[in-house]
Design a protein around this motif. Structure first.
Motif, short mmCIF file in Angstrom:
data_model
loop_
_atom_site.label_atom_id
_atom_site.label_comp_id
_atom_site.label_asym_id
_atom_site.label_seq_id
_atom_site.Cartn_x
_atom_site.Cartn_y
_atom_site.Cartn_z
N THR A 37 -14.01 0.72 -9.33
CA THR A 37 -13.62 -0.68 -9.15
C THR A 37 -12.40 -1.03 -10.00
O THR A 37 -11.50 -1.74 -9.55
CB THR A 37 -14.79 -1.59 -9.56
N HIS A 96 -8.37 -5.67 -2.38
CA HIS A 96 -9.40 -5.07 -3.25
C HIS A 96 -10.01 -3.82 -2.63
O HIS A 96 -9.78 -2.71 -3.09
CB HIS A 96 -10.50 -6.10 -3.56
N TRP A 140 0.84 -1.20 0.00
CA TRP A 140 0.00 0.00 0.00
C TRP A 140 0.87 1.25 0.00
O TRP A 140 1.98 1.24 0.54
CB TRP A 140 -0.87 0.04 1.26
N PRO A 197 -7.27 -1.04 -1.17
CA PRO A 197 -6.65 -0.22 -2.22
C PRO A 197 -7.65 0.69 -2.94
O PRO A 197 -7.31 1.80 -3.33
CB PRO A 197 -6.08 -1.27 -3.18
N THR A 198 -8.90 0.23 -3.08
CA THR A 198 -9.91 1.08 -3.73
C THR A 198 -10.20 2.31 -2.87
O THR A 198 -10.24 3.44 -3.38
CB THR A 198 -11.21 0.27 -3.94
N SER A 238 -7.39 4.76 -2.85
CA SER A 238 -7.24 5.53 -4.07
C SER A 238 -8.40 6.50 -4.30
O SER A 238 -8.21 7.62 -4.77
CB SER A 238 -7.13 4.56 -5.24
N THR A 297 -8.71 -0.43 -8.84
CA THR A 297 -8.03 -1.44 -8.02
C THR A 297 -7.06 -2.26 -8.86
O THR A 297 -6.02 -2.69 -8.38
CB THR A 297 -9.07 -2.38 -7.38
N TYR A 341 -3.40 -1.62 -9.04
CA TYR A 341 -2.50 -2.11 -7.99
C TYR A 341 -1.85 -3.43 -8.39
O TYR A 341 -1.00 -3.93 -7.70
CB TYR A 341 -3.24 -2.28 -6.67
#
Lengths: 309, 384
Positions: free
Chosen positions: B239, B98, B60, B101-102, B105, B242, B245
């Motif tokens: 979505t 999932h 991350w 990280p979404t 961001s 993600t 990443y």
């Protein structure tokens, strides 16, 4: 870790591609097929001047002083254009046989599998070729002789490389063969995709049909997996890595050419299409030392040797 | 082309190895596969240990509470934890890979502050509510509806293939907020608390006999509008972010594990005599080539990500196509080595053979992956 081409490696690959595109493009390839298996000596010397054969020879010995990864990139490009001739044997003879490095002397070798490529056209043959009998070679651009089994001391037994590397010639031949197969596999994939994009049936490009699309995708997957294996083997020079690379590159080239033929439909079955040239060359290369059986046995032995990671 | 690790990378590896050797013996015993509360506690406990040692959210970004590690460090982490037999990411999967990280961001500062730290500290479990019975490969066709009612969305519909639903605190949920818009443009991303009224979880039994995932039925579930991440109807893009990443590391641990299993299969064959069959030997040799190459392709993709700040998802498709197939081939070969014992569910490889069947289906079927490769890499036209 930085397992990607360096800027210099990219430039070298692009340079070899440019040279070969200019000197051995499609028209030249077809002309060579029509003329029969004659070695283009001028092209051979040009390759010598460009450093193709002396690539790994130390600069002190008049070579380019590069390593296996760079040589693999050059052989990949040679494989892409289906460049004919005993390229690997001459490359491996640089610094050992006079004139090989410069392309003045064309060197062939008796392969571990008992075949000799370009025997009649070569100036020097390494290994014992007495009693060699010609075959009617399936590949119009690879004349072949078969050496009697009893006399066939493969090059593997003859001598290790000179000052440029610790590996004997057999695994190097197999690695460079894998690189050539990789280039041919990539060409087959690109040719198939090009055809699938432009050939129309039922009112749309055939590449819009999933049955065709998936053949093309599978070709690319095989190419990219083989690429990772071949480049890694060039970096590690590990015989087990080389066996893995060879196995995957043979598969990518042969199956890629087969699928390319299928995508071309009836035209793929004609002499005028280039697809059969890819397939026949790929088939020919599979017979060289380090063939599927040999490589699979080596890889199997590695599994129980206790040293495999 | 350089396959050697830098001194910094080797240092990272050495410190990690040292830490793993120190802490792994102190782990509690693994819970049984059907003990969901036990699995939750075990997986969160491991995450807490990672957090305390500074390994939580390794990949991350730093401003999201992560370590901002390079893709290569992440590869080393996954390789070493697998080799040491450390616990898998388990129940922390959706939170770490999932939903987290979404949110990192696309979330607001308040959303990041609310949801990210508990994931890193091993306090909250997330599950994923994306697929629906009628929206599988065609995910954007999802029909679970969300209506605005004051400060809430009211959500009705059903989700499927939701792992860890029984023990999750939160669900990253895709809902249709504008049924009139083109299918990709009417979707929103919500964080749904799993204890909200109206949620029914029905475990799904897999062909392997275990309950690895569930169906989730939603009957007028109220989700505060403040739990929407990103703009209304922008959920598809949110979505897809993600995926950026994705750094080529998705299957690192699995490839390492497959190579270990392949060695065990070969040794088993030597023991029971099947090794004398050249056809079997060559089959195993071919698999050795396959997994060695998949490892190299992993290193290739990770290096590409390291140079470019991410790999395009399509590079992942090439890898996944071959890997999912190879994994199935591995366990088929293991079954050939086992002979009649391959029918014994008491053998680990028998269960693994069954679970390998999901690999060419989950996270994009092989057929969809072929389409992606053909259309987005090779540039072949879309069609039907």
């Amino acid at each position: 870790m930085d397992f990607q081409l360096t800027d210099d490696q990219r430039a070298l690959k692009a340079g070899v591609r440019e040279l070969l595109a200019a000197r051995f493009g499609r028209e030249r390839l077809r002309a060579a097929v029509d003329e029969g298996p004659r070695l283009d000596r001028a092209l051979w010397r040009e390759l010598g001047e460009a450093g193709f054969f002396a690539l790994r020879l130390p600069e002190a010995e008049g070579g380019v002083g590069l390593g296996l990864p760079e040589a693999v990139l050059a052989f990949e490009e040679a494989g892409r254009v289906l460049l004919p001739g005993p390229l690997i044997a001459t490359h491996l003879a640089a610094g050992v046989v006079d004139g090989a490095a410069t392309g003045e002397t064309v060197v062939t070798a008796v392969d571990g599998g008992g075949l000799v490529e370009w025997l009649a056209e070569a100036d020097v043959v390494r290994g014992e070729a007495t009693g060699a009998e010609p075959l009617r070679s399936v590949d119009p651009l690879t004349p072949l002789h078969r050496v009697p089994v009893s006399g066939g001391a493969g090059l593997a037994d003859v001598r290790p490389m000179g000052s440029t590397g610790a590996l004997p010639t057999a695994p190097l031949t197999s690695l460079f063969t894998a690189a050539e197969q990789l280039g041919t596999a990539a060409r087959a994939c690109e040719t198939a995709v090009q055809h699938a994009r432009t050939r129309e049936q039922f009112g749309q490009p055939i590449g819009a049909f999933q049955a065709v699309k998936h053949l093309c995708a599978q070709m690319l997957v095989r190419v990219e997996l083989a690429r990772a294996a071949v480049y890694a083997a060039a970096v590690t020079a590990d015989p087990v890595d080389i066996a893995a690379a060879r196995l995957l590159a043979d598969e990518a080239a042969v199956r890629g050419a087969r699928d390319c033929l299928q995508v071309h439909g009836g035209m793929g079955f004609t002499w005028e299409s280039d697809v059969h040239l890819c397939l026949k060359r790929a088939w020919t290369r599979t017979q060289r030392t380090g063939s599927a059986t040999e490589s699979e046995e080596l890889l199997a032995a590695d599994l129980v040797s206790g040293v495999g990671r | 082309m350089d396959l050697t690790y830098t001194p910094e990378e080797e240092e990272f590896r050495a410190r990690l190895r040292e830490w793993l050797a120190e802490v792994l013996p102190s782990l509690p015993p693994k819970p049984s596969p059907d003990d969901w509360p036990g699995r939750r506690a075990y997986d969160l406990g491991w995450q807490r240990m990672l957090y305390d040692a500074g390994y939580a959210g390794l990949h991350w970004p730093v401003d999201a509470g992560g370590r901002g590690a390079t893709p290569t460090q992440h590869l080393i982490y996954l390789e070493e934890t697998e080799k040491a037999g450390a616990p898998y990411v388990g129940a922390n999967f959706v939170g770490l890979l999932h939903a987290g990280p979404t949110i990192a961001s696309e979330g607001t500062p308040a959303q990041r502050a609310r949801w990210l730290p508990p994931v890193l500290r091993g306090e909250e479990v997330w599950c994923q509510g994306f697929s629906e019975p009628d929206a599988g490969s065609d995910l954007a066709a999802l029909r679970t509806r969300a209506w605005r009612d004051g400060d809430d969305y009211v959500v009705s519909g059903s989700k499927i293939w939701t792992s860890h639903a029984e023990v999750a605190d939160w669900c990253e949920l895709l809902v249709r907020t504008d049924p009139a818009a083109p299918k990709h443009r009417g979707i929103s991303w919500l964080a749904m608390p799993m204890d909200a009224p109206g949620i029914t979880v029905r475990p799904l039994r897999t062909l392997a006999g275990s309950t690895e995932f569930a169906e989730v039925f939603l009957d007028e579930v109220r989700v505060p509008v403040t739990h929407r991440v990103g703009a209304e109807n922008d959920g598809w893009r949110v979505t897809m972010v993600t995926l950026s990443y994705e750094r080529g590391t998705a299957f690192v641990g699995e490839v390492v594990a497959c190579r270990r299993v392949l060695g065990e299969v070969a040794r088993e064959a030597r023991k029971n005599g099947r090794w004398d069959d050249p056809a079997l030997r060559r089959r195993l040799g071919g698999l050795n080539a396959e997994f060695r190459a998949l490892w190299r392709l992993t290193q290739w993709n990770v290096s590409e990500a390291q140079r470019n700040g991410g790999v395009p998802g399509v590079g992942g498709s090439v890898f996944k196509l071959r890997y999912s197939h190879a994994r199935q081939e591995l366990y088929d070969a293991a079954a050939e080595v086992l002979g009649p014992e391959a029918l014994d569910l008491g053998r680990e490889w028998t269960l693994d053979r069954l679970s390998s069947l999901s690999y060419t289906i989950a996270a994009g079927t092989s057929q969809i992956q072929h389409n992606i490769v053909a259309e987005r890499i090779l540039g072949l036209p879309k069609g039907r």
